[in-house]
Scaffold this active site. Structure first.
Site, PDB file in Angstrom:
ATOM      1  N   GLY A  10     -43.181  54.457 -31.183  1.00  0.00           N
ATOM      2  CA  GLY A  10     -43.678  55.140 -32.486  1.00  0.00           C
ATOM      3  C   GLY A  10     -44.107  53.993 -33.425  1.00  0.00           C
ATOM      4  O   GLY A  10     -44.237  52.802 -32.761  1.00  0.00           O
ATOM      5  N   VAL A  12     -43.266  52.594 -36.137  1.00  0.00           N
ATOM      6  CA  VAL A  12     -42.231  51.539 -36.797  1.00  0.00           C
ATOM      7  C   VAL A  12     -41.541  50.948 -35.377  1.00  0.00           C
ATOM      8  O   VAL A  12     -41.413  49.701 -35.262  1.00  0.00           O
ATOM      9  CB  VAL A  12     -41.146  52.183 -37.654  1.00  0.00           C
ATOM     10  CG1 VAL A  12     -40.157  51.367 -37.845  1.00  0.00           C
ATOM     11  CG2 VAL A  12     -41.850  52.697 -38.758  1.00  0.00           C
ATOM     12  N   ASP A  42     -34.475  60.464 -23.740  1.00  0.00           N
ATOM     13  CA  ASP A  42     -34.274  61.532 -24.750  1.00  0.00           C
ATOM     14  C   ASP A  42     -32.832  61.114 -25.499  1.00  0.00           C
ATOM     15  O   ASP A  42     -31.979  61.413 -24.709  1.00  0.00           O
ATOM     16  CB  ASP A  42     -34.231  62.963 -24.016  1.00  0.00           C
ATOM     17  CG  ASP A  42     -33.871  63.969 -25.193  1.00  0.00           C
ATOM     18  OD1 ASP A  42     -33.811  63.756 -26.267  1.00  0.00           O
ATOM     19  OD2 ASP A  42     -34.024  65.264 -24.809  1.00  0.00           O
ATOM     20  N   THR A  68     -40.683  62.961 -36.863  1.00  0.00           N
ATOM     21  CA  THR A  68     -41.252  62.838 -38.347  1.00  0.00           C
ATOM     22  C   THR A  68     -42.484  63.611 -38.735  1.00  0.00           C
ATOM     23  O   THR A  68     -43.127  63.291 -39.789  1.00  0.00           O
ATOM     24  CB  THR A  68     -42.080  61.340 -38.217  1.00  0.00           C
ATOM     25  OG1 THR A  68     -42.870  61.377 -37.228  1.00  0.00           O
ATOM     26  CG2 THR A  68     -41.026  60.283 -37.842  1.00  0.00           C
ATOM     27  N   THR A 107     -35.619  57.674 -45.020  1.00  0.00           N
ATOM     28  CA  THR A 107     -36.976  57.811 -45.641  1.00  0.00           C
ATOM     29  C   THR A 107     -36.412  58.182 -47.162  1.00  0.00           C
ATOM     30  O   THR A 107     -35.632  58.490 -47.490  1.00  0.00           O
ATOM     31  CB  THR A 107     -37.379  59.138 -45.169  1.00  0.00           C
ATOM     32  OG1 THR A 107     -38.389  59.627 -45.940  1.00  0.00           O
ATOM     33  CG2 THR A 107     -36.625  60.302 -44.957  1.00  0.00           C
ATOM     34  N   TYR A 130     -36.954  68.127 -43.405  1.00  0.00           N
ATOM     35  CA  TYR A 130     -37.040  66.873 -42.892  1.00  0.00           C
ATOM     36  C   TYR A 130     -35.964  65.840 -43.656  1.00  0.00           C
ATOM     37  O   TYR A 130     -35.221  65.296 -43.096  1.00  0.00           O
ATOM     38  CB  TYR A 130     -38.330  66.456 -42.775  1.00  0.00           C
ATOM     39  CG  TYR A 130     -38.553  64.970 -42.574  1.00  0.00           C
ATOM     40  CD1 TYR A 130     -38.458  64.491 -41.460  1.00  0.00           C
ATOM     41  CD2 TYR A 130     -38.767  63.916 -43.465  1.00  0.00           C
ATOM     42  CE1 TYR A 130     -38.398  62.725 -41.300  1.00  0.00           C
ATOM     43  CE2 TYR A 130     -39.088  62.664 -43.358  1.00  0.00           C
ATOM     44  CZ  TYR A 130     -39.045  62.115 -42.174  1.00  0.00           C
ATOM     45  OH  TYR A 130     -39.184  60.668 -41.719  1.00  0.00           O
ATOM     46  N   LYS A 134     -32.539  64.013 -42.381  1.00  0.00           N
ATOM     47  CA  LYS A 134     -32.348  62.630 -42.316  1.00  0.00           C
ATOM     48  C   LYS A 134     -31.233  62.224 -43.086  1.00  0.00           C
ATOM     49  O   LYS A 134     -30.422  61.268 -42.946  1.00  0.00           O
ATOM     50  CB  LYS A 134     -33.442  61.695 -43.024  1.00  0.00           C
ATOM     51  CG  LYS A 134     -35.104  62.142 -42.073  1.00  0.00           C
ATOM     52  CD  LYS A 134     -34.808  61.429 -40.918  1.00  0.00           C
ATOM     53  CE  LYS A 134     -34.937  59.842 -40.919  1.00  0.00           C
ATOM     54  NZ  LYS A 134     -35.135  59.278 -39.533  1.00  0.00           N
ATOM     55  N   TRP A 155     -43.987  55.698 -46.765  1.00  0.00           N
ATOM     56  CA  TRP A 155     -45.385  55.892 -46.339  1.00  0.00           C
ATOM     57  C   TRP A 155     -45.868  54.585 -45.643  1.00  0.00           C
ATOM     58  O   TRP A 155     -46.503  53.535 -45.991  1.00  0.00           O
ATOM     59  CB  TRP A 155     -46.013  55.773 -47.729  1.00  0.00           C
ATOM     60  CG  TRP A 155     -46.209  57.060 -48.438  1.00  0.00           C
ATOM     61  CD1 TRP A 155     -45.767  58.242 -48.208  1.00  0.00           C
ATOM     62  CD2 TRP A 155     -47.163  57.386 -49.426  1.00  0.00           C
ATOM     63  NE1 TRP A 155     -46.061  59.225 -48.879  1.00  0.00           N
ATOM     64  CE2 TRP A 155     -46.921  58.694 -49.595  1.00  0.00           C
ATOM     65  CE3 TRP A 155     -48.155  56.598 -50.426  1.00  0.00           C
ATOM     66  CZ2 TRP A 155     -47.608  59.305 -50.743  1.00  0.00           C
ATOM     67  CZ3 TRP A 155     -48.698  57.086 -51.297  1.00  0.00           C
ATOM     68  CH2 TRP A 155     -48.642  58.567 -51.793  1.00  0.00           C
TER      69      TRP A 155
END
Ligand SMILES: NC(=O)c1ccc[n+]([C@@H]2O[C@H](COP(=O)([O-])OP(=O)(O)OC[C@H]3O[C@@H](n4cnc5c(N)ncnc54)[C@H](OP(=O)(O)O)[C@@H]3O)[C@@H](O)[C@H]2O)c1
Length: 291
Positions: A10, A12, A42, A68, A107, A130, A134, A155
């Protein structure tokens, strides 16, 4: 320090793997985007996670892995729950059994965006599936992990020549000559992935635990961010058009007056202008960027 990165494919996770490799050994995993050197995994499969950790023998397990796609999480909350809540639980259960440190990424979308920017002391109130997922994951991890750092961020951008990188998407749109609509009423603290990861690693090495906000130093609208990127890349910012977020008719609501500040960590040493200039410069020097 030996690190495992769940989701090293990903945006990050790529930065975590690169920065952690400067300070020790790293093993990373991928799910739907295999890459050389990454182990397929997974994270919702607890037995596979346990096997991987036994083989890698890390000291710390980083979990940037997540679903995401905020709009898909809204349309298919069961899928989002499985990945965003059950996934980190499986990883944290296996890590806890083995006495490992865990770093989980969360997030600013756990906040409602009425009065940003938000600090660690503000009560979360997510607007969309979402954000609720989280927050569920955060709470479960806080209840079950002994050595846990939760990094909330916002962001993300990077120097990757891939559509998931906001800077890349803007430059592609500008290069195509199309108008680039950007929300003027959506405020946040854009965050450079590699700066985020260096600061998270510093906190980890200092033994910081619990929830910490790490985001860019400056708050701006999506419109201002997009114009800044255009200017840094030498484009006329004229095609960047201010719109209201509501006009974009996205399935999931987003916080408007959002962004993060911290009462626990130092602010980023760089301004948004400096970090964006670095990311744009690196991206433009890549031949595959096409911009
Ligand atoms: N991007 C942002 O603006 C932003 C803002 C605030 C917070 N965050 C948080 O920061 C973290 C990283 O975000 P990101 O932008 O780097 O996300 P990303 O680019 O979408 O990467 C997500 C990663 O999760 C992996 N993954 C997905 N499902 C998996 C599964 N079932 N098992 C194992 N791995 C799985 C993906 O692997 P494959 O790609 O190989 O399938 C990928 O490596 C997330 O926790 C996110 O909530 C991001």
């Amino acid at each position: 320090m030996r690190s495992v990165v769940i989701g090293a494919s990903g945006q990050v996770g790529t930065a975590v793997a690169a920065v952690a490799a400067e300070r020790g050994e790293v093993r990373g995993t991928a799910f739907r985007h295999p890459a050389p050197g990454l182990t397929p995994l997974d994270m919702t499969d607890g037995e596979a996670v346990a096997r991987f950790l036994d083989e890698a023998e890390p000291d710390v397990v980083w979990i940037p892995a997540a679903a995401t796609d905020v709009d898909r999480c809204e349309r298919d909350p069961e899928w989002g729950y499985t990945v965003n809540v059950l996934g980190p639980r499986r990883v944290a259960e296996a890590a806890e059994l083995r006495g490992l440190k865990v770093v989980f990424f969360s997030t600013d979308y756990v906040f409602d965006g009425r009065h940003g920017p938000y600090s660690e002391d503000d009560p979360p109130r997510p607007l969309m599936a979402y954000g609720r997922q989280k927050l569920d994951a955060e709470r479960w991890l806080l209840d079950h992990c002994t050595r846990l750092l939760i990094v909330r961020t916002a962001w993300i951008y990077s120097e990757e020549a891939r559509p998931r990188n906001f800077v890349y998407r803007v430059l592609e749109q500008l290069a195509s000559g199309q108008p680039v609509p950007a929300a003027i009423d959506q405020l946040n603290t854009p965050t450079y992935a590699s700066d985020l990861v260096r600061r998270a690693l510093d906190l980890l090495e200092r033994g910081t635990q619990g929830v910490v906000h790490l985001a860019g130093r400056d708050r701006m609208s999506r419109y201002a961010l997009t114009r800044t990127i255009a200017g840094l890349a030498g484009y006329d910012p004229g095609p960047v058009r201010p719109v209201r977020l509501a006009a974009l008719q996205l399935p999931a609501p987003r916080p408007l007056d959002g962004g993060l500040v911290s009462v626990r960590a130092e602010p980023s040493p760089h301004t948004a202008q400096q970090d964006l200039a670095t990311a744009v410069g690196r991206l433009l020097r890549r031949p595959e960027a096409g911009a």
